[in-house]
Design a protein around this motif. Structure first.
Motif, PDB file in Angstrom:
ATOM      1  N   GLU A   1       0.850  -1.198   0.000  1.00 34.90           N
ATOM      2  CA  GLU A   1       0.000   0.000   0.000  1.00 34.90           C
ATOM      3  C   GLU A   1       0.878   1.237   0.000  1.00 34.90           C
ATOM      4  OE1 GLU A   1      -2.688   2.468   3.200  1.00 34.90           O
ATOM      5  OE2 GLU A   1      -2.878   0.279   3.201  1.00 34.90           O
TER       6      GLU A   1
ATOM      7  N   ARG B   1      -1.296  -2.617  -4.499  1.00 32.76           N
ATOM      8  CA  ARG B   1      -0.712  -3.354  -5.611  1.00 32.76           C
ATOM      9  C   ARG B   1      -0.073  -4.634  -5.098  1.00 32.76           C
ATOM     10  NH1 ARG B   1       4.653  -3.619  -5.831  1.00 32.76           N
ATOM     11  NH2 ARG B   1       5.892  -2.169  -4.570  1.00 32.76           N
TER      12      ARG B   1
ATOM     13  N   THR C   1      -6.920   1.919  -6.760  1.00 30.86           N
ATOM     14  CA  THR C   1      -6.632   3.254  -6.254  1.00 30.86           C
ATOM     15  C   THR C   1      -7.853   3.834  -5.552  1.00 30.86           C
ATOM     16  OG1 THR C   1      -7.255   4.286  -8.354  1.00 30.86           O
ATOM     17  CG2 THR C   1      -4.938   3.698  -8.053  1.00 30.86           C
TER      18      THR C   1
ATOM     19  N   ARG D   1      -3.775  -2.613 -10.246  1.00 26.42           N
ATOM     20  CA  ARG D   1      -3.715  -1.810  -9.038  1.00 26.42           C
ATOM     21  C   ARG D   1      -5.099  -1.264  -8.711  1.00 26.42           C
ATOM     22  NH1 ARG D   1       1.942   1.570  -9.054  1.00 26.42           N
ATOM     23  NH2 ARG D   1       3.266  -0.078  -9.868  1.00 26.42           N
TER      24      ARG D   1
ATOM     25  N   ASN E   1       0.635   5.658  -0.024  1.00 28.48           N
ATOM     26  CA  ASN E   1      -0.231   6.813   0.163  1.00 28.48           C
ATOM     27  C   ASN E   1       0.545   8.087  -0.132  1.00 28.48           C
ATOM     28  OD1 ASN E   1      -3.056   6.257   1.627  1.00 28.48           O
ATOM     29  ND2 ASN E   1      -1.570   4.740   2.354  1.00 28.48           N
TER      30      ASN E   1
ATOM     31  N   ASN F   1      -8.993   7.710  -4.260  1.00 32.12           N
ATOM     32  CA  ASN F   1      -8.643   9.125  -4.318  1.00 32.12           C
ATOM     33  C   ASN F   1      -9.426   9.933  -3.293  1.00 32.12           C
ATOM     34  OD1 ASN F   1      -6.884   8.690  -6.501  1.00 32.12           O
ATOM     35  ND2 ASN F   1      -8.579   8.835  -7.958  1.00 32.12           N
TER      36      ASN F   1
ATOM     37  N   ARG G   1      -4.531   6.735  -2.176  1.00 32.65           N
ATOM     38  CA  ARG G   1      -4.041   5.411  -1.801  1.00 32.65           C
ATOM     39  C   ARG G   1      -4.009   4.479  -3.012  1.00 32.65           C
ATOM     40  NH1 ARG G   1      -5.280   3.553   3.425  1.00 32.65           N
ATOM     41  NH2 ARG G   1      -7.298   4.639   3.270  1.00 32.65           N
ATOM     42  N   THR G   2      -2.968   3.635  -3.051  1.00 23.37           N
ATOM     43  CA  THR G   2      -2.842   2.619  -4.099  1.00 23.37           C
ATOM     44  C   THR G   2      -2.498   1.281  -3.468  1.00 23.37           C
ATOM     45  OG1 THR G   2      -2.072   4.232  -5.741  1.00 23.37           O
ATOM     46  CG2 THR G   2      -1.624   1.910  -6.191  1.00 23.37           C
TER      47      THR G   2
END
Length: 252
Positions: free
Chosen positions: A124, A150, A165, A163, A126, A167, A147-148
């Motif tokens: 993760e 993956r 995401t 991924r 950010n 927002n 935040r992502t």
């Protein structure tokens, strides 16, 4: 993010080098004689349990701060001693910020990058923009994170997936201190959805009770008791976990 896409080292090797990179950058800022500033280092130990920890877990964290009149830099990393994800180096962050005065209110406004290993296979990241201020009895903070989620490089070689995401996640913090912040000892309570190495969803706040004691003008000892519910402002709110934090901060 681009940090991972451009990295030519295997993930495990670069991951273990991150605390060294952070320490080198902060050491340069601290030891450079041309940069007169207020520096501090600190660390703390977390011990607790959650609904998914399968017993007690513990983390140890190290934080460094370099601060001048109009700007500053904070950085830190967290090591997992006992934890369900079984990853030793599981989080790190860097937070440059500027100090802006609006009438009699001093704001710390800046950005942050936070990297976290949620499990052996999931990472993760950010990107954060936030503002915070300290008043006589209050500390207030507000921000947003991007935040992502993956797969790790090792997991990506085995599994396929895109991924995910998120927002514009809202971040908030409100702390009330029983005594003014310059007092030798203090007791405070916090309502927030983020900590140094974790950012919760908006409807998953945490509660924190903290005790501070200044051994001297430079050395601070503190303890914190954190409570994590599973949800708030929803139909059902249940217990998720608690942890105890023991920490020290030293102004150099």
């Amino acid at each position: 993010m681009f940090i991972y896409d451009l990295c030519i080292y295997p993930e495990i090797n670069f991951t273990m080098k991150r605390p060294i990179i952070i320490l080198v950058v902060l050491a340069f800022l601290w030891l450079n004689p041309s940069l007169k500033a207020q520096n501090s280092i600190g660390g703390y130990l977390d011990i607790g349990e959650t609904q998914v920890s399968e017993g007690l877990y513990s983390h140890i964290s190290n934080i460094g701060c370099f601060e001048k009149t109009k700007w500053g830099m904070k950085a830190g990393y967290q090591l997992g001693l006992v934890q369900p994800q079984d990853i030793i180096f599981n989080s790190w962050y860097m937070n440059p910020y500027g100090k802006i005065k609006i009438e009699n209110v001093l704001l710390d406004m800046g950005g942050e990058y936070l990297w976290t290993a949620i499990s052996q296979d999931i990472r993760e990241t950010n990107w954060v923009v936030s503002a915070r201020t300290t008043l006589n009895h209050w500390q207030l903070g507000f921000g947003t994170s991007f935040r992502t989620y993956r797969l790790s490089r090792k997991a990506a070689d085995v599994y396929s997936g895109n991924r995910i995401t998120e927002n514009w996640n809202m971040m908030y913090n409100a702390t009330y201190a029983l005594k003014p912040y310059e007092n030798r000892w203090n007791l405070s309570g916090t309502f927030t959805n983020y900590d140094r190495f974790i950012i919760q969803q908006e409807n998953n706040p945490m509660l924190n009770l903290r005790f501070d004691y200044n051994i001297s003008s430079r050395l601070l000892l503190y303890s914190e008791l954190w409570y994590k519910p599973a949800g708030l402002m929803v139909i059902r709110v249940t217990y998720y976990g608690m942890f105890l934090r023991l920490g020290v901060s030293w102004k150099i």
